[in-house]
Design a protein around this motif. Sequence first.
Motif, PDB file in Angstrom:
ATOM      1  N   MET A  32       0.835  -1.067   0.048  1.00 24.81           N
ATOM      2  CA  MET A  32       0.140   0.217  -0.136  1.00 24.81           C
ATOM      3  C   MET A  32       0.825   1.186   0.147  1.00 24.81           C
ATOM      4  SD  MET A  32      -3.368  -0.684   0.206  1.00 24.81           S
ATOM      5  CE  MET A  32      -4.383  -2.078   0.625  1.00 24.81           C
ATOM      6  N   HIS A  33       0.510   2.284  -0.901  1.00 25.17           N
ATOM      7  CA  HIS A  33       1.290   3.372  -0.809  1.00 25.17           C
ATOM      8  C   HIS A  33       0.201   4.462   0.041  1.00 25.17           C
ATOM      9  CE1 HIS A  33       3.721   6.681  -2.309  1.00 25.17           C
ATOM     10  NE2 HIS A  33       2.593   7.484  -2.354  1.00 25.17           N
ATOM     11  N   PHE A  34       0.966   4.947   1.050  1.00 27.09           N
ATOM     12  CA  PHE A  34       0.154   5.880   2.024  1.00 27.09           C
ATOM     13  C   PHE A  34       0.391   7.423   1.387  1.00 27.09           C
ATOM     14  CE2 PHE A  34       0.061   2.255   4.489  1.00 27.09           C
ATOM     15  CZ  PHE A  34      -1.142   2.192   5.338  1.00 27.09           C
ATOM     16  N   HIS A  35      -0.475   8.250   1.190  1.00 31.04           N
ATOM     17  CA  HIS A  35      -0.263   9.607   1.096  1.00 31.04           C
ATOM     18  C   HIS A  35       0.458  10.335   2.062  1.00 31.04           C
ATOM     19  CE1 HIS A  35      -0.947  13.738  -0.122  1.00 31.04           C
ATOM     20  NE2 HIS A  35      -1.321  13.396  -1.229  1.00 31.04           N
ATOM     21  N   PRO A  36       1.514  10.902   1.716  1.00 26.89           N
ATOM     22  CA  PRO A  36       2.441  11.561   2.821  1.00 26.89           C
ATOM     23  C   PRO A  36       1.661  12.563   3.828  1.00 26.89           C
ATOM     24  CG  PRO A  36       2.925  12.303   0.583  1.00 26.89           C
ATOM     25  CD  PRO A  36       1.903  11.447   0.368  1.00 26.89           C
ATOM     26  N   ASP A  37       0.483  13.076   3.114  1.00 29.44           N
ATOM     27  CA  ASP A  37      -0.221  13.902   4.392  1.00 29.44           C
ATOM     28  C   ASP A  37      -0.992  13.300   5.314  1.00 29.44           C
ATOM     29  OD1 ASP A  37       1.268  16.051   2.933  1.00 29.44           O
ATOM     30  OD2 ASP A  37      -0.526  16.545   1.703  1.00 29.44           O
ATOM     31  N   SER A  38      -1.124  11.929   5.016  1.00 27.67           N
ATOM     32  CA  SER A  38      -1.729  11.262   5.901  1.00 27.67           C
ATOM     33  C   SER A  38      -1.321  11.054   7.457  1.00 27.67           C
ATOM     34  CB  SER A  38      -2.339   9.669   5.609  1.00 27.67           C
ATOM     35  OG  SER A  38      -2.718   9.790   4.271  1.00 27.67           O
ATOM     36  N   PRO A  39      -2.280  11.030   8.523  1.00 26.46           N
ATOM     37  CA  PRO A  39      -3.900  11.395   8.425  1.00 26.46           C
ATOM     38  C   PRO A  39      -3.858  12.835   8.417  1.00 26.46           C
ATOM     39  CG  PRO A  39      -3.079  11.028  10.773  1.00 26.46           C
ATOM     40  CD  PRO A  39      -1.721  10.671   9.640  1.00 26.46           C
ATOM     41  N   THR A  45      -6.605  19.633  -4.599  1.00 24.23           N
ATOM     42  CA  THR A  45      -6.606  18.419  -5.474  1.00 24.23           C
ATOM     43  C   THR A  45      -5.326  17.516  -4.618  1.00 24.23           C
ATOM     44  OG1 THR A  45      -6.794  19.187  -7.666  1.00 24.23           O
ATOM     45  CG2 THR A  45      -5.509  17.334  -7.722  1.00 24.23           C
ATOM     46  N   VAL A  46      -5.785  16.141  -4.543  1.00 21.25           N
ATOM     47  CA  VAL A  46      -5.077  15.285  -3.880  1.00 21.25           C
ATOM     48  C   VAL A  46      -4.062  14.615  -4.921  1.00 21.25           C
ATOM     49  CG1 VAL A  46      -4.871  13.014  -2.350  1.00 21.25           C
ATOM     50  CG2 VAL A  46      -6.697  14.672  -1.979  1.00 21.25           C
ATOM     51  N   SER A  47      -2.889  14.817  -4.981  1.00 22.44           N
ATOM     52  CA  SER A  47      -1.843  13.899  -5.753  1.00 22.44           C
ATOM     53  C   SER A  47      -1.017  13.212  -5.321  1.00 22.44           C
ATOM     54  CB  SER A  47      -1.057  15.090  -6.490  1.00 22.44           C
ATOM     55  OG  SER A  47       0.066  14.629  -7.414  1.00 22.44           O
ATOM     56  N   PHE A  48      -0.861  11.943  -6.050  1.00 19.33           N
ATOM     57  CA  PHE A  48       0.112  10.817  -5.615  1.00 19.33           C
ATOM     58  C   PHE A  48       1.326  10.970  -6.494  1.00 19.33           C
ATOM     59  CE2 PHE A  48      -3.846   9.353  -3.331  1.00 19.33           C
ATOM     60  CZ  PHE A  48      -3.449   8.537  -2.398  1.00 19.33           C
ATOM     61  N   ASP A  49       2.026  12.009  -6.498  1.00 20.27           N
ATOM     62  CA  ASP A  49       3.120  12.404  -7.359  1.00 20.27           C
ATOM     63  C   ASP A  49       4.360  11.770  -6.790  1.00 20.27           C
ATOM     64  OD1 ASP A  49       3.117  14.217  -5.316  1.00 20.27           O
ATOM     65  OD2 ASP A  49       3.582  15.902  -6.595  1.00 20.27           O
ATOM     66  N   THR A  50       4.431  11.513  -5.481  1.00 19.44           N
ATOM     67  CA  THR A  50       5.630  10.672  -4.998  1.00 19.44           C
ATOM     68  C   THR A  50       5.785   9.384  -5.177  1.00 19.44           C
ATOM     69  OG1 THR A  50       4.613  10.626  -2.838  1.00 19.44           O
ATOM     70  CG2 THR A  50       5.774  12.527  -3.179  1.00 19.44           C
ATOM     71  N   LEU A  51       4.560   8.512  -5.854  1.00 17.86           N
ATOM     72  CA  LEU A  51       4.412   7.188  -5.663  1.00 17.86           C
ATOM     73  C   LEU A  51       5.354   6.910  -6.904  1.00 17.86           C
ATOM     74  CD1 LEU A  51       1.093   5.227  -6.047  1.00 17.86           C
ATOM     75  CD2 LEU A  51       2.651   4.985  -7.544  1.00 17.86           C
TER      76      LEU A  51
END
Length: 235
Positions: free
Chosen positions: A124-131, A141-147
Amino acid sequence: MVRSLCDTNPCMTHTTCEVSLPCCADGGSLSSVKAPQVSGVRVQLEMHALWQQFDQLGTEMIVTKAGRRMFPTFQVQISGMDPTAEYVLLMDFISVDNTRYRYAFHSSSWLVAGRADVVAPSRMHFHPDSPAHGAQWMKQTVSFDTLKLTNNLLDDNGHMILNSMHRYQPRFHVVYVDPAPSSSHLNAHRNFCSFSFPETRFMAVTAYQNHRITQLKIACNPYAKGFRTTDPQDR
């Protein structure tokens, strides 16, 4: 088009029930299963038109040992969250089928080459701003640009491990952080909602096979400008 995956397993890896609504309730019995903090969540895919362009050609994503970022980047707009509740956002990738493919250049098409390779370790890739609170997730906009995607089965950098020449479907998960520790485990199946966008499916490759995909990536990816030609005739 968005398809919601209402997984009955807390680990989100097994049985799913698919409904044609962008949330985890279908107006029937499922609506009473999900927690109110997630039952009304709506997710809209950003850059939808661009994703469709790639999908029509057969999207390919590069996987490397060191890890490669996706383009188009997976980005979404979220609504329907409880502004004061905390949520964790994450992604995973599932195989579309049990097949390995090869690209036929003479026909510019993908052909079945046999059964799929051994499934790579699930991550699983957690968004870095979580939680973060629902109000924060919904305001931009929520971006998964680090994935990053990798084909290194021994990767220890947390990248998503995929098999080359296999098709994958990205999945997006919204998880409500239950403030009551004693009930968080018992209610795990109620506290998340998962979304799948068919137009984001892709073939994992170590090098682009379809030259039209290469051209479209160069034309649209701002980080690929070094590969663009300066010849006016080519433009």
